[in-house]
Write a protein that holds these residues in place. Structure first.
Motif, PDB file in Angstrom:
ATOM      1  N   TRP A 131     -83.888 -16.015 -42.724  1.00 57.99           N
ATOM      2  CA  TRP A 131     -85.302 -15.617 -42.748  1.00 57.99           C
ATOM      3  C   TRP A 131     -85.435 -14.107 -42.611  1.00 57.99           C
ATOM      4  N   ALA A 132     -84.713 -13.534 -41.643  1.00 59.53           N
ATOM      5  CA  ALA A 132     -84.771 -12.090 -41.419  1.00 59.53           C
ATOM      6  C   ALA A 132     -84.282 -11.322 -42.637  1.00 59.53           C
ATOM      7  N   LYS A 133     -83.226 -11.813 -43.246  1.00 53.98           N
ATOM      8  CA  LYS A 133     -82.683 -11.124 -44.423  1.00 53.98           C
ATOM      9  C   LYS A 133     -83.627 -11.198 -45.614  1.00 53.98           C
ATOM     10  N   SER A 134     -84.434 -12.276 -45.691  1.00 51.44           N
ATOM     11  CA  SER A 134     -85.387 -12.385 -46.805  1.00 51.44           C
ATOM     12  C   SER A 134     -86.467 -11.314 -46.707  1.00 51.44           C
ATOM     13  N   ILE A 135     -86.685 -10.774 -45.520  1.00 48.70           N
ATOM     14  CA  ILE A 135     -87.650  -9.686 -45.328  1.00 48.70           C
ATOM     15  C   ILE A 135     -86.968  -8.335 -45.503  1.00 48.70           C
ATOM     16  N   GLN A 194     -76.175 -20.617 -30.939  1.00 52.97           N
ATOM     17  CA  GLN A 194     -77.517 -20.413 -31.488  1.00 52.97           C
ATOM     18  C   GLN A 194     -77.801 -18.930 -31.717  1.00 52.97           C
ATOM     19  N   HIS A 195     -77.447 -18.112 -30.742  1.00 46.39           N
ATOM     20  CA  HIS A 195     -77.823 -16.705 -30.821  1.00 46.39           C
ATOM     21  C   HIS A 195     -76.967 -15.886 -31.778  1.00 46.39           C
ATOM     22  N   GLU A 196     -75.989 -16.532 -32.398  1.00 49.14           N
ATOM     23  CA  GLU A 196     -75.300 -15.878 -33.502  1.00 49.14           C
ATOM     24  C   GLU A 196     -76.270 -15.653 -34.667  1.00 49.14           C
ATOM     25  N   ASN A 197     -77.354 -16.435 -34.681  1.00 47.63           N
ATOM     26  CA  ASN A 197     -78.343 -16.335 -35.749  1.00 47.63           C
ATOM     27  C   ASN A 197     -79.435 -15.309 -35.450  1.00 47.63           C
ATOM     28  N   THR A 198     -79.278 -14.535 -34.377  1.00 47.58           N
ATOM     29  CA  THR A 198     -80.343 -13.617 -33.974  1.00 47.58           C
ATOM     30  C   THR A 198     -79.986 -12.147 -34.144  1.00 47.58           C
ATOM     31  N   LYS A 199     -78.841 -11.843 -34.710  1.00 46.98           N
ATOM     32  CA  LYS A 199     -78.382 -10.451 -34.753  1.00 46.98           C
ATOM     33  C   LYS A 199     -79.236  -9.561 -35.659  1.00 46.98           C
TER      34      LYS A 199
END
Length: 326
Positions: A131-135, A194-199
């Motif tokens: 999601w973050a990368k799509s922005i 889970q927090h591997e997805n928050t970097k």
């Protein structure tokens, strides 16, 4: 003790009590927020996704300046026609930037206007990184005609030669979740996974299983000058070679300030999350200051190109059908 001195001391005492009450109010607000986010209902294990978004939205409404508008459930678009994944909460300038499209609950907002993008997740944050990368892949355009204090100003890669404070802004990315212990100092195995997805996020807010609200800012030790470049001149290598070369020449650098947003933490124990976040988030917003001037021509060119291509395809299809009937 004379009357004047006594009144002065009483006033000082009352002021101290008021400040303490404000601090305690923020602590109570965090608890109320957590309870609303984890409220169990007869038909759902926890509150529904849309309700959770409303709760998180209420937090940001009382936190960000009124110059910004907060919209729920939007898509962010750029003048190249790239579109983000759905954004749960977008904080953006609504004064000078038009919606690209708004009808009912369907909203497309240009990337140049967006200051903050928020992703609201429950106990599963899989997909947050994508999601973050799509922005982050969206490309702001540097092409505007605006009246400034000095008069009418036309800024584009073709006309501007002096250094610029903003060339390619990106939104501050915030993840709001309900994951595990929420304690970054003592993460569980599931928390770590889970927090591997928050970097890719700048700020992570989490409510744990004990209804405790926590805040993590991975780059809180960055100097303000680093944040300034990250948010106002973001990843210019994304652009085509010719544009990239020009963009990099326009970047106005800033020397180190020797200050970080870690210094805006209210207490070392991190117990007053919302009060600290109020200052930290608004400081980051001040580093962006204003969203980029809207590049009307760039979006017009994009729509014209799609219109021409659509018409060409339509004519080809019409010709093919006509040819087939002869």
């Amino acid at each position: 003790m004379d009357k004047e001195t006594k009144q002065k001391e009483e006033r000082i005492k009352a002021e101290k009590n008021t400040v303490r009450a404000i601090i305690n109010n923020y602590k109570g607000l965090a608890g109320s927020l957590a309870q609303q986010l984890t409220l169990k209902t007869p038909n759902h294990h926890v509150t529904t996704g849309s309700h959770r978004e409303e709760v998180w939205k209420s937090l940001f409404v009382q936190m960000v300046p009124r110059k910004f508008h907060i919209e729920q459930g939007v898509f962010i678009i750029d003048s190249e026609g790239h579109i983000s994944d759905e954004v749960d909460l977008a904080i953006f300038d609504e004064n000078y930037t038009p919606y690209i499209f708004k009808f009912g609950k369907i909203k497309f907002i240009p990337i140049e206007a967006v200051a903050v993008a928020v992703q609201c997740k429950s106990s599963n944050i899989n997909g947050a990184e994508d999601w973050a990368k799509s922005i982050k892949r969206l490309l702001p355009a540097f092409d505007s005609v605006t009246r400034l204090f000095s008069g009418l100003n036309y800024s584009s890669l073709k006309t501007v030669t002096q250094e610029q404070a903003q060339t390619a802004t990106r939104p501050i990315l915030i993840l709001c979740s309900l994951v595990g212990t929420g304690n970054p100092a003592k993460p569980s195995r599931e928390d770590t996974k889970q927090h591997e997805n928050t970097k890719d996020f700048d700020i992570i807010l989490n409510v744990d299983e004990n209804n405790q609200l926590s805040k993590v800012i991975p780059n809180e030790k960055w100097d303000y000058s680093k944040w300034y470049e990250e948010l106002n001149h973001y990843d210019l290598d994304r652009y085509e070679e010719e544009e990239k070369s020009v963009y990099k020449k326009l970047v106005k650098r800033s020397g180190a300030f020797g200050k970080t947003i870690q210094e805006l933490e209210i207490d070392k124990e991190g117990e007053n999350v919302i009060l600290s976040l109020t200052f930290q988030l608004n400081q980051l917003l001040m580093l962006i200051n204003n969203p980029m001037f809207f590049p009307h021509q760039s979006y017009v060119n994009m729509f014209r190109e799609h219109l021409i291509n659509t018409n060409s395809v339509g004519k080809e299809q019409t010709g093919a059908k006509s040819g087939g009937t002869k």
